[in-house]
Design a protein around this motif. Structure first.
Motif, mmCIF file in Angstrom:
data_model
loop_
_atom_site.group_PDB
_atom_site.id
_atom_site.type_symbol
_atom_site.label_atom_id
_atom_site.label_comp_id
_atom_site.label_asym_id
_atom_site.label_seq_id
_atom_site.Cartn_x
_atom_site.Cartn_y
_atom_site.Cartn_z
ATOM 1 N N TYR A 1 0.671 4.104 -2.642
ATOM 2 C CA TYR A 1 0.515 5.505 -2.260
ATOM 3 C C TYR A 1 1.518 6.381 -3.005
ATOM 4 N N PHE B 1 2.155 6.139 6.031
ATOM 5 C CA PHE B 1 1.543 7.276 5.339
ATOM 6 C C PHE B 1 0.134 7.534 5.850
ATOM 7 N N TYR B 2 -0.528 6.471 6.310
ATOM 8 C CA TYR B 2 -1.890 6.597 6.823
ATOM 9 C C TYR B 2 -1.886 7.327 8.166
ATOM 10 N N SER C 1 0.831 -1.196 0.000
ATOM 11 C CA SER C 1 0.000 0.000 0.000
ATOM 12 C C SER C 1 0.875 1.258 0.000
ATOM 13 N N SER C 2 2.067 1.180 0.648
ATOM 14 C CA SER C 2 2.980 2.328 0.631
ATOM 15 C C SER C 2 3.426 2.629 -0.796
ATOM 16 N N GLY D 1 -3.769 1.486 -0.738
ATOM 17 C CA GLY D 1 -2.789 2.565 -0.764
ATOM 18 C C GLY D 1 -3.145 3.613 -1.817
ATOM 19 N N LEU E 1 -1.125 10.928 7.485
ATOM 20 C CA LEU E 1 -2.251 11.663 6.905
ATOM 21 C C LEU E 1 -3.262 12.038 7.980
ATOM 22 N N ILE F 1 -6.081 5.661 -0.616
ATOM 23 C CA ILE F 1 -5.708 6.660 0.395
ATOM 24 C C ILE F 1 -5.041 7.854 -0.285
ATOM 25 N N PRO G 1 -0.114 1.611 8.183
ATOM 26 C CA PRO G 1 0.959 2.101 7.324
ATOM 27 C C PRO G 1 1.371 3.515 7.746
ATOM 28 N N ILE H 1 8.821 7.990 3.188
ATOM 29 C CA ILE H 1 7.380 8.198 3.028
ATOM 30 C C ILE H 1 6.903 9.386 3.845
#
Lengths: 275, 329, 312
Positions: free
Chosen positions: A216, C147-148, A212-213, A229, C151, A232, C145, C255
């Motif tokens: 993203y 990035f989550y 998912s990274s 990802g 965010l 998002i 994750p 990231i």
């Protein structure tokens, strides 16, 4: 009586929870269309950025696509990532690890250098670099993860085979004139593989995070594919106004990751008590 | 002889998955000044837990009742602050396995020093001098250099000496020794036993010595208490008990002591094994293994009787045991 | 002095690691798509120009010679010039890497501040509600994750509440810390989960050890027992794990810097990979690998200080 009761109680609770989550995830991954109320890629300009409601349980995104349907369809890709990004490292690492552990000596020293090198480079940076050489996409991501990921399995297996090798039955095998390969793969490996299987569970959780990274960052699954990802990333500019686009796919990642790590913990517990 | 420690009806329970387990059951004994008491029994008899119960050195799930009167005060009712002053300051303890009882990551000098800091008002300089004295006292050569060394740089015997030095740092009045020689070679064992005897004389302390080795008891102790399944079954002077055991279990133990000139062996020559805490037999706990057992032994727990001066026993058939005489001659 | 010889031995071990790093980087960069000459000249260059640039960059010589030149220039501190930004790579690294180091340093600090007390709490009350709650929360954190997390923190504490800036690096040290707090917290969460798990089981393994019982029997304070006897022994394995996590932390920084628009080395790395800016990718990879190696060295030394048996 009491024996039966205590045996039933011996299934660790993490394993039950984890197993249920994984089973549900697999069903959604294989039959997404049965559960998704809408087409995951159908635009609906009459229903842009709608908040969660009875008609759209998780709302809609900036193209009017149903977020719930996209989350469900993403199970197909993300579970595939969990499996394909780990199964090849698992297989390759097992074979190499078994050989390294069995041969020892020079092979072990050389392997030690490789391990040093791999842990010296940040894993994600290395994967990003390799993906950028090969080009974005899932297939290239599997290759990139595989190039590095096998080392971790090989390290676990090598250590375990080394222990098993010293036990008597390996000598018995040699005395009976079995070939080395037969001793390694029929006799040593089955006894050495359990810690690697436990690690595999954790690794699948990590693979979903990694997949998912990359999604993203735009290096994994490519839009408009439904992948958590990617979803998002799609919603990141709408976080303040339409949080549901990004938040729900993230929850799916957390839930699936929990499923894998709980299963891993539970398996470890079962295998530990069995010994 | 002046009594320094008086233990009355000490009971220690552990909370288990299926109810409380009684590890120490209604134990009473007293200890005189400069006296060495041997606490004897097979493993699992509760002797180590008894020793640890005296200074409440137990996991949090343990419950204690009874009294442990030390210098007029009950240790079981002490505030944490007072207890801390007693532990290490007045009553010290040494453990069976010096390799695991010494902290592997701290130099020996620091492990002595923290005891001195906790219980004395000495300055840094004075503590250093005292630490060197202690190393000399327990017979560790080159004290100054060895103080800065770590446990892994010491041999087994030297580790045990170091542990004794730590325990003795603040001049305790009572030393609790939990099988301090079991982990050592036979020749080192004798050296450590002799050291403890010498220190008792030099420092005028009392000692409680937990051991399963009756040879050690004969060589070092003044009095002995024999434990079985969490209870004391016989107490008396070492001379009296060896000359005339009054409990069938004590008699069995003595029968398993090797004669002079033969090899030491563990005390397992009594038929069967000691009961587990979760399944202690009704009546006298020893009856399933006892040659003298009769109907009453299966039904009721025997009371402790004083059969001779300072010689107590909890056995229904002690007269029959006395009649057969001591196996030690 | 066993510690001094241990440090020396460990420093010598850095040499083969560094050589290995250089080989890997050299090979990797030559595998990158498109060659640097066409990156400089564009696709419709004249053959003569291509040849001239190739000669200038040394690309017309054999790989072995190229590697020799490469090693020599690395050791003289010359990592080439950025193709897109037209400045020496060392200058770029000197600008950007400290930002990433500050970010990961803050993250490591936050992770420790979160993990150590909670690990104690969970371990000392193991099996009770607090233990279950702490472990559950960290398990969830571990499944999120980076990035989550970023965010969500960005939206809640940056955009909605306005406590922290929503991106960038700011001016002046205090402002830097203010800008980097949310990204550092983002990075810290998963690391703290890993540390918490490891430290909790290490503390459980140590709390009942005989030497802790012996320390209790000495009558020293509970605080000393926990800090000197329990924590110090429990930290030994956790420090090793911490060292191994530095690579993951730097990966996460890539990231996080993207999410929070922090102009650090991670961000530069991604941009350079996208922009095929070879010399920068090459120089940064070397710098990051060296950074990781040096951190390994430091954690090893810290471990040797904690545990005298290591330095034998």
């Amino acid at each position: 009586m009491s024996v039966a009761v205590s045996r039933r109680a011996a299934i660790p609770r993490p394993l039950i929870f984890g197993g249920v989550i994984l089973a549900a995830s697999l069903i959604l991954a294989i039959f997404p269309a049965l559960f998704a109320p809408y087409d995951p890629n159908a635009f609906d300009y009459a229903a842009l950025l709608q908040a969660p409601s009875g008609t759209h349980l998780m709302g809609t995104d900036n193209f009017g696509r149903d977020v719930l349907s996209r989350v469900i369809h993403a199970y197909t890709i993300d579970m595939q990532i969990a499996i394909f990004a780990t199964v090849f490292p698992f297989l390759i690492g097992t074979v190499i690890g078994a050989l390294v552990g069995y041969i020892g000596g020079f092979a072990e020293t050389l392997f030690g250098r490789v391990v040093d090198a791999v842990i010296t480079f940040p894993f994600l940076v290395l994967v990003i670099a390799i993906v950028s050489i090969l080009g974005p996409g899932l297939m290239n991501m599997y290759i990139a993860v595989g190039v590095v990921g096998w080392v971790f399995y090989a390290r676990i297996i090598a250590a375990e085979v080394k222990v098993q090798k010293r036990l008597d039955y390996a000598d018995a095998g040699r005395a009976m004139g079995y070939t080395h390969l037969r001793i390694i793969f029929r006799h040593l490996l089955p006894n050495a593989i359990t810690p690697a299987v436990v690690y595999w569970m954790t690794d699948m959780a990590l693979a979903i995070l990694l997949g998912s990274s990359l999604g993203y960052l735009g290096l994994g699954a490519q839009p408009p594919a439904a992948e958590w990802g990617v979803q998002i990333a799609d919603g990141k500019n709408f976080m303040a106004t339409a949080w549901w686009i990004s938040v729900f796919p993230g929850l799916a990642i957390v839930l699936t990751g929990l499923g894998f790590s709980l299963t891993g913990d539970g398996l470890a517990e079962v295998l530990r008590t069995k010994k | 002889m002046k009594t320094v420690l008086d233990v009355r009806n000490l009971t220690t329970r552990f909370a288990g998955p299926s109810g409380a387990l009684v590890a120490v059951n209604d134990v009473s004994f007293s200890l005189g000044e400069r006296e060495i008491l041997g606490l004897v029994g097979e493993s699992g008899s509760g002797k180590s837990v008894t020793l640890r119960s005296l200074i409440r050195l137990l996991p949090s799930m343990a419950g204690q009742s009874g009294e442990v009167i030390w210098q007029g005060r009950d240790i079981l009712n002490m505030s944490p602050k007072d207890l801390k002053a007693v532990r290490g300051g007045q009553i010290s303890m040494i453990f069976q396995e010096p390799t695991t009882a010494l902290n592997p990551v701290l130099p020996i000098g620091l492990q002595i020093d923290e005891n001195l800091r906790a219980h004395t008002k000495l300055t840094h300089r004075e503590r250093l001098i005292r630490a060197r004295e202690l190393m000399d006292l327990v017979g560790i050569p080159e004290a100054a250099r060895r103080l800065s060394e770590y446990p892994h740089q010491f041999s087994g015997g030297m580790k045990q000496r170091a542990m004794i030095a730590i325990a003795l740092a603040s001049n305790p009045r009572l030393l609790l020794a939990d099988e301090p020689t079991t982990a050592l070679d036979v020749t080192i064992q004798d050296q450590i036993l002799k050291l403890i005897l010498d220190l008792r004389d030099e420092l005028a302390m009392s000692v409680i010595f937990v051991t399963h080795d009756l040879g050690v008891v004969a060589a070092t102790c003044d009095r002995m208490a024999v434990m079985y399944a969490g209870r004391i079954v016989e107490t008396g002077t070492v001379a009296d008990v060896f000359a005339q055991p009054m409990h069938a279990y004590t008699r069995g133990l003595l029968g398993s002591v090797p004669r002079v000139g033969t090899e030491r062996s563990p005390l397992m020559s009594i038929e069967g094994t000691p009961p587990s805490l979760s399944a202690i037999p009704q009546g006298c706990a020893f009856h399933p293994r006892c040659d003298f057992a009769t109907e009453i032994c299966r039904a009721t727990q025997p009371d402790t009787k004083m059969l001779a001066a300072e010689h107590q026993v909890a056995c229904h058939n002690s007269l029959a045991v006395v009649k057969t005489g001591s196996p030690v001659r | 002095m066993p510690l001094a010889s241990f440090i020396l031995r460990r420093l010598l071990q850095l040499i083969p690691t560094l050589i290995f790093i250089l080989i890997v980087v050299f090979v990797l960069v030559r595998l990158l798509p498109g060659d640097p000459t066409s990156a400089i000249l564009g696709d419709r260059a004249l053959d003569a120009d291509v040849e001239r640039i190739n000669r200038q960059l040394g690309l017309d010589r054999s790989l072995v010679v190229q590697f020799g030149v490469f090693v020599q220039s690395v050791f003289t501190g010359d990592l080439g010039r950025s193709i897109s930004l037209k400045v020496p790579v060392t200058e770029l690294i000197a600008q950007r890497l400290p930002i990433t180091m500050l970010l990961t340093g803050m993250a490591a600090l936050i992770a420790l501040v979160l993990a150590v007390p909670l690990a104690f709490w969970a371990a000392l009350y193991r099996g009770r509600a607090a233990d279950t709650a702490i472990r559950g929360a960290f398990q969830v954190g571990l499944s999120m994750p980076v990035f989550y997390i970023g965010l969500i923190l960005l939206t809640v504490f940056g955009a909605k509440l306005g406590w922290f800036p929503v991106g960038g690096y700011g001016d002046g040290f205090i402002d830097h810390l203010h800008h980097l707090f949310l990204p550092a917290l983002t990075l810290a969460l998963s690391l703290s989960a890993i540390i918490m798990r490891n430290l909790r089981s290490a503390i459980i393994g140590v709390v009942d050890a005989e030497y802790v019982q012996f320390a209790r029997a000495k009558g020293i304070s509970a605080r000393l027992i926990l800090l000197r006897h329990v924590l110090r022994n429990a930290l030994i394995s956790t420090v090793a794990l911490f060292g191994l996590s530095i690579g993951t932390l730097l990966g996460g920084a890539v990231i996080t810097e993207t999410v929070f628009a922090v102009p650090g080395a991670g961000r530069l790395m991604v941009d350079s990979i996208y922009g095929r800016d070879y010399p920068v990718v090459q120089g940064l990879t070397i710098a990051l690998a060296v950074l990781v190696s040096v951190t390994f060295l430091l954690t090893d030394l810290f471990q040797a200080w904690l545990d005298p048996r290591v330095a034998r």
